[in-house]
Every structure is written in C-alpha cells, then in structure tokens.
Write an enzyme that holds these catalytic residues in place. Structure first.
Site, PDB file in Angstrom:
ATOM      1  N   TYR A 141       0.855  -1.175   0.000  1.00  6.05           N
ATOM      2  CA  TYR A 141       0.000   0.000   0.000  1.00  6.05           C
ATOM      3  C   TYR A 141       0.895   1.230   0.000  1.00  6.05           C
ATOM      4  O   TYR A 141       1.417   1.623   1.028  1.00  6.05           O
ATOM      5  CB  TYR A 141      -0.906  -0.076   1.236  1.00  6.05           C
ATOM      6  CG  TYR A 141      -1.891   1.042   1.458  1.00  6.05           C
ATOM      7  CD1 TYR A 141      -2.020   2.124   0.594  1.00  6.05           C
ATOM      8  CD2 TYR A 141      -2.725   1.004   2.573  1.00  6.05           C
ATOM      9  CE1 TYR A 141      -2.943   3.122   0.825  1.00  6.05           C
ATOM     10  CE2 TYR A 141      -3.648   2.000   2.814  1.00  6.05           C
ATOM     11  CZ  TYR A 141      -3.760   3.060   1.934  1.00  6.05           C
ATOM     12  OH  TYR A 141      -4.673   4.053   2.182  1.00  6.05           O
ATOM     13  N   LYS A 171      -1.402  -1.150  -4.048  1.00  8.94           N
ATOM     14  CA  LYS A 171      -2.481  -0.171  -3.916  1.00  8.94           C
ATOM     15  C   LYS A 171      -1.787   1.174  -4.070  1.00  8.94           C
ATOM     16  O   LYS A 171      -1.124   1.651  -3.165  1.00  8.94           O
ATOM     17  CB  LYS A 171      -3.187  -0.282  -2.569  1.00  8.94           C
ATOM     18  CG  LYS A 171      -4.319   0.737  -2.386  1.00  8.94           C
ATOM     19  CD  LYS A 171      -4.938   0.611  -1.006  1.00  8.94           C
ATOM     20  CE  LYS A 171      -6.108   1.574  -0.817  1.00  8.94           C
ATOM     21  NZ  LYS A 171      -5.696   2.998  -0.773  1.00  8.94           N
TER      22      LYS A 171
END
Length: 305
Positions: A141, A171
């Site tokens: 992420y 992400k």
C-alpha cells in the site's frame, strides 16, 4: 508467478463504524454491506486509512475484519484486509488472522514512525508480513503523503518478488501518474495496480488502470461507476463531468475535515457509521446543517440516484 484474481472495478475503502462515545459498533457492518451491494460495489478494503486503522487496537481490527467476513458469507463480496502497522510483528499477526478467515487479499503500508531507511528494508518488512499469510495475495500500500516513505515503486516491483512470492501488486495511492504508468508497463503488465486517489481516477484510467480503491465509493459509487462506463465508451465529456463531480465532493468534504464529513454523509444516506475517532475532528450541529445545505446546492443527492 503467484495466482490471484485482480482487483478490477471499484473497491470501496470502508469506514470503521463507531458509537457516539467512540467505541466500536460492528453491528453497522451489515448495513454497510447492504449499501455497497445496492450501489454495485463488489469488493471492500477493510481497516485501511478510511477505516482509521491507526486508531484501532489489534483486537478491534480483528473484530472489524470478522464482521466483514460474516457479512460477506454467502455473497460474492470480496474482502481485502489492510494489515499494515508500525509494528511489523503486529502486522504479521493481522495477516495470519486475515488468511485464516479467507481474505481475498491483504495489503500493508510501510511502517512510518521508524521509517525503513532503504528500499531493501521496506522489502524486508513486506516479506515478513506476507510470509505470515503466504497463501494470500499481498499488495504493498503505497501512500507516501501519509507515511513519508517514498521509494520508486517500479524498483520495488522489480526487486520485491524474490522476497515476496505472494506479491500481487500495489495499492497505488499516489497522484504521480508518470510513475503509475511505468509500473503498469513492467513485465508486460504483470502487476495489479488498483489506483487510490479518487480525484485523479480518470487520469489513471487513461494510463491503463483497471481498478480503484477509494473512500468516495462509500457514498458516491454511482458517480465513479459512470466515470468507468463513460471512459469505456469513449464518452470523454461525460467522463470529465463525472470526475469533476467527484473532485468537487472531495474539496467540499475536506473543508470540514474529510473523515468527519465523509462519515456524516454516510449517516445522511442511512448508514450510521458514527463519528471518527481522535485525532480527527467531529462536526458540530452547525457544521452538519451547513454540509447538508452545501451538498443539496451542489446536486449531490441527485448525482447518486
């Protein structure tokens, strides 16, 4: 290569619901799930930034994830659990818990209090976390605006697979579309890169994005479905209009404190996710009245019908 089903389409970054006193209120998760189903969202990102994960205890994060797995039982709703933490050991325990419950994927942001001083150290962190859930797709992420950790994600994707065999992608919560395109084109498009900045979604689609994880999808999914549809159909005027609407919402809510305002909008839509926890502010009664008036003036409630 590790086998996984990519996160295409809209993935909603769900709020964590609280009572008025700030205690966890997982009973609301069923209503959140029903709302997402009604707005055509089929994947949920649990305990991320929007889910206020940094303000939750480990036990609370387990409880939130368990509530979502329960709500998804018997449906096609996919559950992605964010497990990142300043403690890599805690993140590993959260990863193992998510795998034991059948998560579709896990994600982890970088430790950000003691920051990894090199890309290799960041990969070491990811390797330890992913190893605790080795059968579950792992996404790093990347959100440098909040973590202060800003390494080349193209270099990460080149070097990390040797240490993180379950790596599925990123992400990508970073408006740097040049870097995003570079990552998309690595290894002939090997990596899944759901995009994470709502107000730049159309630009990411032009670069080649297939999916997005967003907080705005909680309350404005119809707008973003139309962005996707208009882009697919080549209707650029409509796509730009809908993207502009999404940007207007971000700007309006940010003026009140985005987290508090976004959760207030959910309350207006009949999904009582409650207020945010400190250090986020709460809205006053005057704020709520003003926000509702401005949303009406903007046309928001017509936009999401």
């Amino acid at each position: 290569m590790f086998s996984f089903s990519p996160l295409h389409g809209l993935v909603v970054a769900a709020h964590t619901p609280f009572h008025a006193d700030g205690s966890l209120h997982v009973g609301v998760v069923e209503k959140q799930a029903a709302h997402f189903a009604a707005t055509g969202v089929r994947a949920v990102f649990v305990c991320g930034t929007t889910g206020e994960s940094a303000s939750l205890t480990q036990d609370e994060r387990h409880a939130v994830a368990d509530a979502w797995f329960s709500a998804a039982r018997g449906t096609d709703l996919r559950i992605v659990v964010h497990v990142g933490s300043n403690s890599v050991t805690e993140a590993s325990l959260l990863a193992a818990h998510a795998q034991s419950r059948g998560a579709s994927a896990i994600a982890a942001l970088s430790p950000s209090y003691f920051k990894p001083r090199s890309l290799e150290a960041l990969i070491d962190c990811c390797a330890q976390i992913a190893a605790a859930a080795s059968e579950t797709p792992f996404y790093f992420y990347d959100i440098p605006a909040l973590t202060g950790v800003n390494y080349s994600m193209a270099e990460f994707l080149t070097r990390a697979p040797a240490r993180v065999p379950s790596l599925a992608g990123l992400k990508f919560t970073n408006p740097d579309l040049k870097s995003y395109l570079h990552c998309l084109r690595l290894n002939e498009g090997q990596w899944d890169l759901p995009f994470g900045v709502d107000e730049h979604l159309l630009g990411a689609l032009a670069m080649g994005a297939k999916g997005a994880v967003g907080s705005g999808f909680n309350f404005a999914a119809p707008i973003y479905h139309r962005v996707l549809k208009s882009f697919r159909e080549g209707d650029w005027d409509r796509a730009r209009l809908e993207q502009h609407r999404g940007g207007q919402l971000v700007e309006l809510l940010s003026g009140y404190g985005y987290m508090a305002a976004a959760k207030a909008v959910m309350e207006m839509l009949g999904v009582p996710v409650g207020p945010p926890r400190l250090p986020h502010n709460r809205l006053t009664a005057a704020d709520l009245h003003s926000l509702r008036r401005q949303l009406d003036a903007l046309g928001f409630f017509e936009w999401i019908r």
